[in-house]
Design a protein around this motif. Sequence first.
Motif, short mmCIF file in Angstrom:
data_model
loop_
_atom_site.label_atom_id
_atom_site.label_comp_id
_atom_site.label_asym_id
_atom_site.label_seq_id
_atom_site.Cartn_x
_atom_site.Cartn_y
_atom_site.Cartn_z
N LEU A 149 0.67 -1.22 -0.07
CA LEU A 149 0.11 0.04 -0.02
C LEU A 149 0.96 1.25 -0.06
O LEU A 149 0.72 1.97 -0.61
CB LEU A 149 -0.77 -0.17 1.18
N LEU A 150 1.95 1.13 0.74
CA LEU A 150 2.82 2.30 0.98
C LEU A 150 3.51 2.46 -0.32
O LEU A 150 3.54 3.74 -0.81
CB LEU A 150 3.78 2.02 1.93
N GLN A 151 4.06 1.65 -0.87
CA GLN A 151 4.62 1.74 -2.26
C GLN A 151 3.79 2.45 -3.40
O GLN A 151 4.09 3.16 -4.19
CB GLN A 151 5.13 0.29 -2.60
N ASN A 152 2.42 1.66 -3.51
CA ASN A 152 1.71 2.24 -4.42
C ASN A 152 1.22 3.65 -4.20
O ASN A 152 0.95 4.65 -5.29
CB ASN A 152 0.16 1.23 -4.33
N HIS A 153 0.95 3.99 -2.91
CA HIS A 153 0.50 5.21 -2.53
C HIS A 153 1.66 6.38 -3.01
O HIS A 153 1.28 7.28 -3.60
CB HIS A 153 0.50 5.43 -1.11
N LEU A 154 3.01 6.07 -2.73
CA LEU A 154 3.96 6.91 -3.05
C LEU A 154 4.09 6.98 -4.66
O LEU A 154 4.35 8.10 -5.31
CB LEU A 154 5.31 6.51 -2.61
N ARG A 155 4.00 6.01 -5.37
CA ARG A 155 4.21 5.95 -6.77
C ARG A 155 2.85 6.96 -7.38
O ARG A 155 3.22 7.79 -8.08
CB ARG A 155 3.98 4.59 -7.26
N LYS A 156 1.78 6.41 -6.81
CA LYS A 156 0.49 7.44 -7.34
C LYS A 156 0.56 8.69 -6.94
O LYS A 156 0.26 9.69 -7.76
CB LYS A 156 -0.59 6.69 -6.68
N GLU A 157 1.24 9.29 -5.80
CA GLU A 157 1.07 10.59 -5.45
C GLU A 157 2.10 11.36 -5.56
O GLU A 157 2.24 12.63 -5.41
CB GLU A 157 0.75 10.61 -3.74
N LEU A 217 12.24 0.52 -0.58
CA LEU A 217 13.32 1.58 0.00
C LEU A 217 13.56 2.47 -1.46
O LEU A 217 13.59 3.64 -1.22
CB LEU A 217 14.52 1.08 0.52
N ASN A 218 13.63 1.57 -2.51
CA ASN A 218 13.88 2.43 -3.72
C ASN A 218 12.82 3.55 -4.00
O ASN A 218 13.00 4.54 -4.48
CB ASN A 218 13.98 1.39 -5.13
N VAL A 219 11.55 2.98 -3.86
CA VAL A 219 10.20 3.86 -4.14
C VAL A 219 10.41 5.07 -3.18
O VAL A 219 10.19 6.34 -3.50
CB VAL A 219 8.93 3.09 -4.18
N ILE A 220 10.64 4.68 -2.04
CA ILE A 220 10.51 5.91 -1.02
C ILE A 220 11.68 6.88 -1.47
O ILE A 220 11.77 7.87 -1.24
CB ILE A 220 11.04 5.21 0.59
N GLU A 221 13.04 6.34 -1.72
CA GLU A 221 14.06 7.24 -2.00
C GLU A 221 13.91 8.06 -3.31
O GLU A 221 14.20 9.24 -3.56
CB GLU A 221 15.40 6.51 -1.96
N GLU A 222 13.18 7.29 -4.23
CA GLU A 222 12.87 8.02 -5.44
C GLU A 222 11.91 9.13 -5.28
O GLU A 222 12.01 10.41 -5.52
CB GLU A 222 12.40 7.24 -6.36
N THR A 223 10.94 9.03 -4.48
CA THR A 223 10.04 9.97 -3.98
C THR A 223 10.50 11.17 -3.12
O THR A 223 10.24 12.36 -3.63
CB THR A 223 8.81 9.51 -3.27
N GLU A 224 11.55 10.61 -2.06
CA GLU A 224 12.21 12.04 -1.56
C GLU A 224 13.26 12.50 -2.72
O GLU A 224 12.88 13.99 -2.50
CB GLU A 224 13.48 11.04 -0.53
N SER A 225 13.74 12.16 -3.69
CA SER A 225 14.39 12.89 -4.47
C SER A 225 13.54 13.82 -5.52
O SER A 225 13.77 14.93 -5.74
CB SER A 225 15.73 12.14 -5.14
N ALA A 226 12.39 13.15 -5.95
CA ALA A 226 11.49 14.05 -6.61
C ALA A 226 11.07 14.96 -6.17
O ALA A 226 10.78 16.04 -6.85
CB ALA A 226 10.58 12.79 -7.51
#
Length: 235
Positions: free
Chosen positions: A75-83, A108-117
């Motif tokens: 859920l977390l991963q999808n939420h970050l991708r979508k948001e 963690l990759n998705v988390i860090e991608e969202t942080e940098s984006a």
Amino acid sequence: MSRFIKHVGIIMDGNGRWAQLRGLPRYEGHKRGVEKVKEIIRSAIRLNIDVLTFYAFSIENWQRPKKEVEIIMDLLQNHLRKETQTFISQGVRFKMIGNRDMIPKNILNVIEETESATSECKELIAQFAISYGGRDEIIRAVKKIIINNTVPEKVDEDFFSSMLDTAGIPEPDLIIRTSGEQRISNFLVWQSAYSEFYFSQTLWPDFTEEEFTEAILDFQKRQRRFGKVSEFTRP
Ligand code: IPE
Ligand code: IPE
Ligand code: MG
């Protein structure tokens, strides 16, 4: 409002009970919970709050059944991708606090991608505490200090704060916990030394913008003394 309140921490509790009360599997509660995060972010922007910290997954939560953990991570991963795009358009900087070594690599990759984006976003910082434990954060800070051969004279409260995951972030003025539980559950242990608390009976999936605003208004009526006496008190 921003003059009075910079940082609100939220212990989003009660997803499982919300689902169980409706005869639904626990993950349905987590799904609904994610939707609420979006609503509260919008509301915090309107209220001019600088930082929101959402307690999304504690270090102790790794001990839950494997299936539930997997669903929460998905859920977390999808939420970050979508948001991500919405974060950018709203000016929301996403930041994770917590133990990165314990998080599966793909998540963690998705988390860090969202942080940098979102790293240049300036409207609001949305910190998500994931795989987070206040004590674990303190221990990791102590280890950093030892590894760097820091001289004892250098270690004061400001220096120590700068070694935590929340470095540079003001301490939470207010911590809200939903679902009727009145405990900290290892959330922002160091940073909450002088936080105000607001406990709500509402289960997180039922929490509303109105109640969030109510908590902020309640906070503004309080007198914070930080160990001193009020200016207007006679000796
Ligand atoms: C909070 O809801 C979300 C997480 C801890 C991930 P819970 O899952 O703790 O819900 P309850 O407390 O069992 O109702
Ligand atoms: C705290 O809730 C952690 C999060 C909200 C993510 P828990 O449901 O895990 O806490 P306890 O077990 O009731 O203390
Ligand atoms: Mg709970």
